[in-house]
Design a protein around this motif. Sequence first.
Motif, PDB file in Angstrom:
ATOM      1  N   GLU A  18       0.566  -1.230   0.304  1.00 38.26           N
ATOM      2  CA  GLU A  18       0.046  -0.072   0.324  1.00 38.26           C
ATOM      3  C   GLU A  18       0.661   1.319   0.151  1.00 38.26           C
ATOM      4  O   GLU A  18       0.489   1.952  -0.781  1.00 38.26           O
ATOM      5  N   LYS A  19       1.902   1.119   0.842  1.00 34.44           N
ATOM      6  CA  LYS A  19       2.724   2.530   0.637  1.00 34.44           C
ATOM      7  C   LYS A  19       3.762   2.544  -0.326  1.00 34.44           C
ATOM      8  O   LYS A  19       3.580   3.388  -1.091  1.00 34.44           O
ATOM      9  N   LYS A  20       3.793   1.861  -1.556  1.00 31.14           N
ATOM     10  CA  LYS A  20       4.870   1.886  -2.244  1.00 31.14           C
ATOM     11  C   LYS A  20       3.680   2.078  -3.502  1.00 31.14           C
ATOM     12  O   LYS A  20       3.809   2.724  -4.038  1.00 31.14           O
ATOM     13  N   ILE A  21       2.191   1.799  -3.549  1.00 28.01           N
ATOM     14  CA  ILE A  21       0.924   2.122  -4.255  1.00 28.01           C
ATOM     15  C   ILE A  21       0.875   3.949  -3.713  1.00 28.01           C
ATOM     16  O   ILE A  21       0.768   4.219  -5.059  1.00 28.01           O
ATOM     17  N   THR A  22       0.991   4.082  -2.791  1.00 31.25           N
ATOM     18  CA  THR A  22       0.923   5.251  -2.921  1.00 31.25           C
ATOM     19  C   THR A  22       2.076   6.412  -2.884  1.00 31.25           C
ATOM     20  O   THR A  22       1.885   7.895  -4.197  1.00 31.25           O
ATOM     21  N   GLU A  23       3.636   5.880  -2.998  1.00 31.35           N
ATOM     22  CA  GLU A  23       4.568   6.307  -3.735  1.00 31.35           C
ATOM     23  C   GLU A  23       4.350   6.505  -4.783  1.00 31.35           C
ATOM     24  O   GLU A  23       4.700   7.407  -5.754  1.00 31.35           O
ATOM     25  N   LEU A  24       3.788   5.420  -6.270  1.00 33.32           N
ATOM     26  CA  LEU A  24       3.501   5.526  -6.630  1.00 33.32           C
ATOM     27  C   LEU A  24       2.364   6.268  -7.492  1.00 33.32           C
ATOM     28  O   LEU A  24       3.050   6.801  -8.995  1.00 33.32           O
ATOM     29  N   GLN A  25       1.409   6.840  -7.217  1.00 35.94           N
ATOM     30  CA  GLN A  25       0.564   7.587  -7.420  1.00 35.94           C
ATOM     31  C   GLN A  25       1.153   8.892  -7.589  1.00 35.94           C
ATOM     32  O   GLN A  25       0.652   9.443  -8.156  1.00 35.94           O
ATOM     33  N   ALA A  26       1.661   8.863  -6.821  1.00 38.41           N
ATOM     34  CA  ALA A  26       2.498  10.363  -5.910  1.00 38.41           C
ATOM     35  C   ALA A  26       2.965  10.628  -7.247  1.00 38.41           C
ATOM     36  O   ALA A  26       2.961  12.003  -7.954  1.00 38.41           O
ATOM     37  N   GLU A  27       4.499   9.855  -7.262  1.00 37.65           N
ATOM     38  CA  GLU A  27       5.170  10.240  -8.769  1.00 37.65           C
ATOM     39  C   GLU A  27       4.052  10.097  -9.729  1.00 37.65           C
ATOM     40  O   GLU A  27       4.624  10.666 -11.188  1.00 37.65           O
ATOM     41  N   LEU A  28       3.316   9.360  -9.969  1.00 35.87           N
ATOM     42  CA  LEU A  28       1.857   9.099 -11.958  1.00 35.87           C
ATOM     43  C   LEU A  28       1.808  10.436 -11.956  1.00 35.87           C
ATOM     44  O   LEU A  28       2.146  10.997 -13.113  1.00 35.87           O
ATOM     45  N   LYS A  29       1.192  11.099 -10.547  1.00 31.25           N
ATOM     46  CA  LYS A  29       0.548  12.203 -10.641  1.00 31.25           C
ATOM     47  C   LYS A  29       1.606  13.327 -10.783  1.00 31.25           C
ATOM     48  O   LYS A  29       1.537  14.808 -11.674  1.00 31.25           O
ATOM     49  N   HIS A  30       2.854  13.470  -9.987  1.00 34.67           N
ATOM     50  CA  HIS A  30       4.074  14.365 -10.660  1.00 34.67           C
ATOM     51  C   HIS A  30       4.344  14.996 -12.062  1.00 34.67           C
ATOM     52  O   HIS A  30       4.488  15.561 -13.090  1.00 34.67           O
ATOM     53  N   ILE A  31       4.235  13.201 -12.815  1.00 33.60           N
ATOM     54  CA  ILE A  31       4.773  12.803 -13.983  1.00 33.60           C
ATOM     55  C   ILE A  31       3.948  13.491 -14.960  1.00 33.60           C
ATOM     56  O   ILE A  31       3.848  14.160 -15.992  1.00 33.60           O
ATOM     57  N   THR A  32       2.362  12.821 -14.631  1.00 35.69           N
ATOM     58  CA  THR A  32       1.046  13.114 -15.528  1.00 35.69           C
ATOM     59  C   THR A  32       1.290  15.677 -15.437  1.00 35.69           C
ATOM     60  O   THR A  32       1.507  15.508 -17.263  1.00 35.69           O
ATOM     61  N   ASN A  33       1.607  15.331 -14.543  1.00 34.23           N
ATOM     62  CA  ASN A  33       1.421  17.181 -14.277  1.00 34.23           C
ATOM     63  C   ASN A  33       2.095  18.079 -15.038  1.00 34.23           C
ATOM     64  O   ASN A  33       2.653  18.655 -16.053  1.00 34.23           O
ATOM     65  N   SER A  34       3.903  17.424 -14.816  1.00 29.03           N
ATOM     66  CA  SER A  34       4.893  17.420 -15.284  1.00 29.03           C
ATOM     67  C   SER A  34       4.695  17.510 -17.382  1.00 29.03           C
ATOM     68  O   SER A  34       4.396  18.437 -17.703  1.00 29.03           O
ATOM     69  N   LEU A  35       3.904  16.321 -17.773  1.00 28.12           N
ATOM     70  CA  LEU A  35       3.811  16.418 -18.525  1.00 28.12           C
ATOM     71  C   LEU A  35       2.432  17.197 -19.471  1.00 28.12           C
ATOM     72  O   LEU A  35       2.715  17.480 -20.817  1.00 28.12           O
ATOM     73  N   ALA A  36       1.587  17.715 -18.685  1.00 26.92           N
ATOM     74  CA  ALA A  36       0.561  18.679 -19.033  1.00 26.92           C
ATOM     75  C   ALA A  36       1.857  19.586 -19.438  1.00 26.92           C
ATOM     76  O   ALA A  36       0.881  20.891 -20.510  1.00 26.92           O
ATOM     77  N   ASP A  37       2.098  20.410 -18.270  1.00 26.54           N
ATOM     78  CA  ASP A  37       2.757  21.641 -18.597  1.00 26.54           C
ATOM     79  C   ASP A  37       3.242  21.454 -19.869  1.00 26.54           C
ATOM     80  O   ASP A  37       4.022  22.237 -20.280  1.00 26.54           O
ATOM     81  N   ASN A  38       4.576  20.315 -20.309  1.00 24.26           N
ATOM     82  CA  ASN A  38       5.252  21.004 -21.518  1.00 24.26           C
ATOM     83  C   ASN A  38       4.711  20.535 -22.486  1.00 24.26           C
ATOM     84  O   ASN A  38       5.018  21.107 -23.729  1.00 24.26           O
ATOM     85  N   GLY A  39       2.750  19.995 -22.453  1.00 22.44           N
ATOM     86  CA  GLY A  39       2.442  19.282 -23.811  1.00 22.44           C
ATOM     87  C   GLY A  39       1.841  21.106 -23.753  1.00 22.44           C
ATOM     88  O   GLY A  39       1.340  21.818 -24.869  1.00 22.44           O
ATOM     89  N   ILE A  40       1.899  22.091 -22.827  1.00 23.93           N
ATOM     90  CA  ILE A  40       1.157  23.293 -22.862  1.00 23.93           C
ATOM     91  C   ILE A  40       1.888  24.391 -23.809  1.00 23.93           C
ATOM     92  O   ILE A  40       1.449  25.162 -24.920  1.00 23.93           O
ATOM     93  N   ASP A  41       3.306  23.944 -23.213  1.00 26.61           N
ATOM     94  CA  ASP A  41       4.276  25.358 -24.213  1.00 26.61           C
ATOM     95  C   ASP A  41       4.360  24.468 -24.970  1.00 26.61           C
ATOM     96  O   ASP A  41       4.440  25.313 -26.171  1.00 26.61           O
ATOM     97  N   LEU A  42       4.672  22.912 -25.025  1.00 30.24           N
ATOM     98  CA  LEU A  42       4.802  22.952 -26.637  1.00 30.24           C
ATOM     99  C   LEU A  42       3.301  23.394 -27.839  1.00 30.24           C
ATOM    100  O   LEU A  42       3.705  23.561 -28.893  1.00 30.24           O
TER     101      LEU A  42
END
Length: 111
Positions: free
Chosen positions: A15-39
């Motif tokens: 459960e702890k690992k899943i929570t960490e992965l979800q947080a990482e995925l959220k960070h990656i998603t936000n980063s991609l969204a920001d880059n997508g807007i820039d592109l």
Amino acid sequence: MADTDNASEITDALEKKITELQAELKHITNSLADNGIDLLEDAKDGAGKAVKAVKRQAADAADHAKSEVAAVVETAKENPTITATVITAVALAGFALGLVFASSNDSHRRW
């Protein structure tokens, strides 16, 4: 009971690992969204520049065509006999070509 403790520890770790992965995925998603807007904005800027360049080139071409037409009109006004002769020659050449093509297509007559 040791099995339940061990299973509980594994479940907690998962459960702890899943929570960490979800947080990482959220960070990656936000980063991609920001880059997508820039592109997207970069693409819009590039397209806008391209449209401006094409408009400028079209305006230049239109100005050039206008000046060429003006020169032809001026020459035609200065030499009306030559102008009439050239127009007549072009019309006769077109008529002759039409006759040649029409006679070569005898098998496809429609009337």
